[in-house]
Scaffold this motif. Structure first.
Motif, PDB file in Angstrom:
ATOM      1  N   ALA A  94       0.830  -1.205   0.000  1.00  0.00           N
ATOM      2  CA  ALA A  94       0.000   0.000   0.000  1.00  0.00           C
ATOM      3  C   ALA A  94       0.865   1.256   0.000  1.00  0.00           C
ATOM      4  CB  ALA A  94      -0.930  -0.006   1.208  1.00  0.00           C
ATOM      5  N   ASP A  95       1.963   1.240   0.763  1.00  0.00           N
ATOM      6  CA  ASP A  95       2.871   2.390   0.795  1.00  0.00           C
ATOM      7  C   ASP A  95       3.527   2.634  -0.554  1.00  0.00           C
ATOM      8  OD1 ASP A  95       2.301   2.835   3.447  1.00  0.00           O
ATOM      9  OD2 ASP A  95       4.106   1.834   4.213  1.00  0.00           O
ATOM     10  N   ALA A  96       3.614   1.594  -1.369  1.00  0.00           N
ATOM     11  CA  ALA A  96       4.183   1.732  -2.718  1.00  0.00           C
ATOM     12  C   ALA A  96       3.177   2.313  -3.703  1.00  0.00           C
ATOM     13  CB  ALA A  96       4.676   0.380  -3.218  1.00  0.00           C
ATOM     14  N   GLY A  97       1.950   2.573  -3.238  1.00  0.00           N
ATOM     15  CA  GLY A  97       0.960   3.247  -4.079  1.00  0.00           C
ATOM     16  C   GLY A  97      -0.120   2.364  -4.659  1.00  0.00           C
ATOM     17  N   VAL A  98      -0.206   1.099  -4.214  1.00  0.00           N
ATOM     18  CA  VAL A  98      -1.229   0.192  -4.733  1.00  0.00           C
ATOM     19  C   VAL A  98      -2.401   0.119  -3.760  1.00  0.00           C
ATOM     20  CG1 VAL A  98      -1.739  -2.177  -5.460  1.00  0.00           C
ATOM     21  CG2 VAL A  98       0.512  -1.188  -5.935  1.00  0.00           C
ATOM     22  N   PRO A  99      -3.601   0.527  -4.159  1.00  0.00           N
ATOM     23  CA  PRO A  99      -4.776   0.336  -3.298  1.00  0.00           C
ATOM     24  C   PRO A  99      -4.985  -1.144  -2.997  1.00  0.00           C
ATOM     25  CG  PRO A  99      -5.272   1.840  -5.100  1.00  0.00           C
ATOM     26  CD  PRO A  99      -3.954   1.211  -5.410  1.00  0.00           C
ATOM     27  N   VAL A 100      -5.247  -1.474  -1.755  1.00  0.00           N
ATOM     28  CA  VAL A 100      -5.401  -2.865  -1.339  1.00  0.00           C
ATOM     29  C   VAL A 100      -6.794  -3.078  -0.747  1.00  0.00           C
ATOM     30  CG1 VAL A 100      -4.555  -4.705   0.164  1.00  0.00           C
ATOM     31  CG2 VAL A 100      -2.937  -3.090  -0.884  1.00  0.00           C
ATOM     32  N   THR A 101      -7.507  -4.084  -1.252  1.00  0.00           N
ATOM     33  CA  THR A 101      -8.765  -4.511  -0.660  1.00  0.00           C
ATOM     34  C   THR A 101      -8.549  -5.860   0.010  1.00  0.00           C
ATOM     35  OG1 THR A 101     -10.144  -3.370  -2.297  1.00  0.00           O
ATOM     36  CG2 THR A 101     -11.151  -5.208  -1.127  1.00  0.00           C
ATOM     37  N   VAL A 102      -8.884  -5.925   1.302  1.00  0.00           N
ATOM     38  CA  VAL A 102      -8.744  -7.161   2.063  1.00  0.00           C
ATOM     39  C   VAL A 102     -10.120  -7.670   2.423  1.00  0.00           C
ATOM     40  CG1 VAL A 102      -7.796  -8.230   4.146  1.00  0.00           C
ATOM     41  CG2 VAL A 102      -6.538  -6.385   3.019  1.00  0.00           C
ATOM     42  N   VAL A 103     -10.439  -8.893   2.033  1.00  0.00           N
ATOM     43  CA  VAL A 103     -11.761  -9.454   2.269  1.00  0.00           C
ATOM     44  C   VAL A 103     -11.699 -10.484   3.394  1.00  0.00           C
ATOM     45  CG1 VAL A 103     -12.430  -9.135  -0.133  1.00  0.00           C
ATOM     46  CG2 VAL A 103     -11.468 -11.314   0.573  1.00  0.00           C
ATOM     47  N   GLU A 104     -12.815 -10.654   4.078  1.00  0.00           N
ATOM     48  CA  GLU A 104     -12.934 -11.710   5.081  1.00  0.00           C
ATOM     49  C   GLU A 104     -13.167 -13.031   4.377  1.00  0.00           C
ATOM     50  OE1 GLU A 104     -15.796 -10.916   8.064  1.00  0.00           O
ATOM     51  OE2 GLU A 104     -14.927  -8.989   8.637  1.00  0.00           O
ATOM     52  N   SER A 105     -12.410 -14.034   4.751  1.00  0.00           N
ATOM     53  CA  SER A 105     -12.491 -15.311   4.037  1.00  0.00           C
ATOM     54  C   SER A 105     -13.449 -16.291   4.687  1.00  0.00           C
ATOM     55  CB  SER A 105     -11.098 -15.940   3.930  1.00  0.00           C
ATOM     56  OG  SER A 105     -10.516 -16.081   5.227  1.00  0.00           O
ATOM     57  N   ARG A 106     -13.921 -15.995   5.874  1.00  0.00           N
ATOM     58  CA  ARG A 106     -14.824 -16.919   6.565  1.00  0.00           C
ATOM     59  C   ARG A 106     -16.118 -16.215   6.947  1.00  0.00           C
ATOM     60  NH1 ARG A 106     -12.893 -21.994   5.493  1.00  0.00           N
ATOM     61  NH2 ARG A 106     -10.655 -21.990   5.693  1.00  0.00           N
TER      62      ARG A 106
END
Length: 255
Positions: free
Chosen positions: A243-255
């Motif tokens: 994310a610090d490198a400039g890439v938007p990150v989406t984190v999803v719940e897997s359970r």
């Protein structure tokens, strides 16, 4: 546990550690030592690892687990990632899709949603989509890779250079802040790079096992990536660096 799932766990464990013994695998998989030995012998015949006295070894960067052994691994995580990724696609979009089990899950969702054009070099994805009436399917030609079911090489790259997609879903074997996106095969890396170069937006879909990992061939730096979708098992420090490198990150719940 199914035999194919057991083989996938063995390959991933050996890849991560570089080497294991029969007793360790027996405890991990909750099966007998005899079963583990048969599994190791089978995987050795396929040249996926090298048997040693009492265990097996393999180079951690050089090992590519074939797609048929990966399909059922972390499937809930991959399906959760796919739902979030598919939501990024507007109706009627032209979507590029490389190979990979997580990308395949995205393809399945898009096929059932409405009109879409899908450009892919993955023969397994093409086989699933070819009968869907709402999918305008474009299959990129090239040299077939049995490990990933992808068509790669100069023919694929030339075709991709003559086309443009609104967005591409990129499957990777590793993604890290320092090394960008990587995969196991040089030809596959070049074809994946061509997908990204001809796309308005490149989205990496990768379960947590790929985050912070580096494999043999570089696809592209993070500056070529517009979004990463992963699951909540990913290392937080690695996600923060991405994310610090400039890439938007989406984190999803897997359970």
């Amino acid at each position: 546990m199914l035999r194919t799932e057991r083989h996938a766990r063995i390959l991933e464990h050996v890849s991560a550690k570089g080497g294991v013994d029969v007793h360790e695998l027996s405890r991990l998989l909750n099966v007998s030592g005899a079963t583990v030995r048969r599994d190791l012998q089978h995987l050795s015949r396929l040249h996926l690892l090298r048997r040693t006295h009492g265990g097996a070894v393999v180079g951690s960067i050089g090992l590519e687990v074939p797609v048929q052994h990966r399909a059922e691994r972390r499937r809930p995580e991959k399906q959760a990632i796919a739902r979030a990724a598919a939501a990024l696609v507007p109706e009627g979009a032209v979507v590029g899709m490389t190979g990979g089990t997580t990308v395949t899950e995205v393809a399945r969702l898009l096929a059932g949603r409405g009109p879409v054009t899908i450009v892919t070099n993955a023969v397994n994805i093409a086989a699933e989509l070819v009968l869907h009436r709402d999918v305008n399917l474009v299959v990129i030609g090239g040299n077939a890779r049995t490990a990933s079911y992808e068509l790669v090489g100069p023919i694929a790259e030339k075709t991709l250079a003559d086309h443009h997609t609104d967005m591409t879903f990129l499957g990777v074997d590793g993604i890290s802040a320092a090394h960008g996106c990587t995969t196991h095969d040089q030809l596959e890396a070049a074809t994946d790079r061509a997908f990204a170069a001809g796309s308005g937006r490149t989205v990496v879909v990768a379960d947590h096992s790929k985050i912070g990992k580096v494999t043999f061939a570089k696809i592209c730096p993070l500056t070529d990536i517009h979004h990463l979708v992963t699951d909540d098992g990913a290392p937080r420090d690695q996600l923060a660096r991405i994310a610090d490198a400039g890439v938007p990150v989406t984190v999803v719940e897997s359970r």
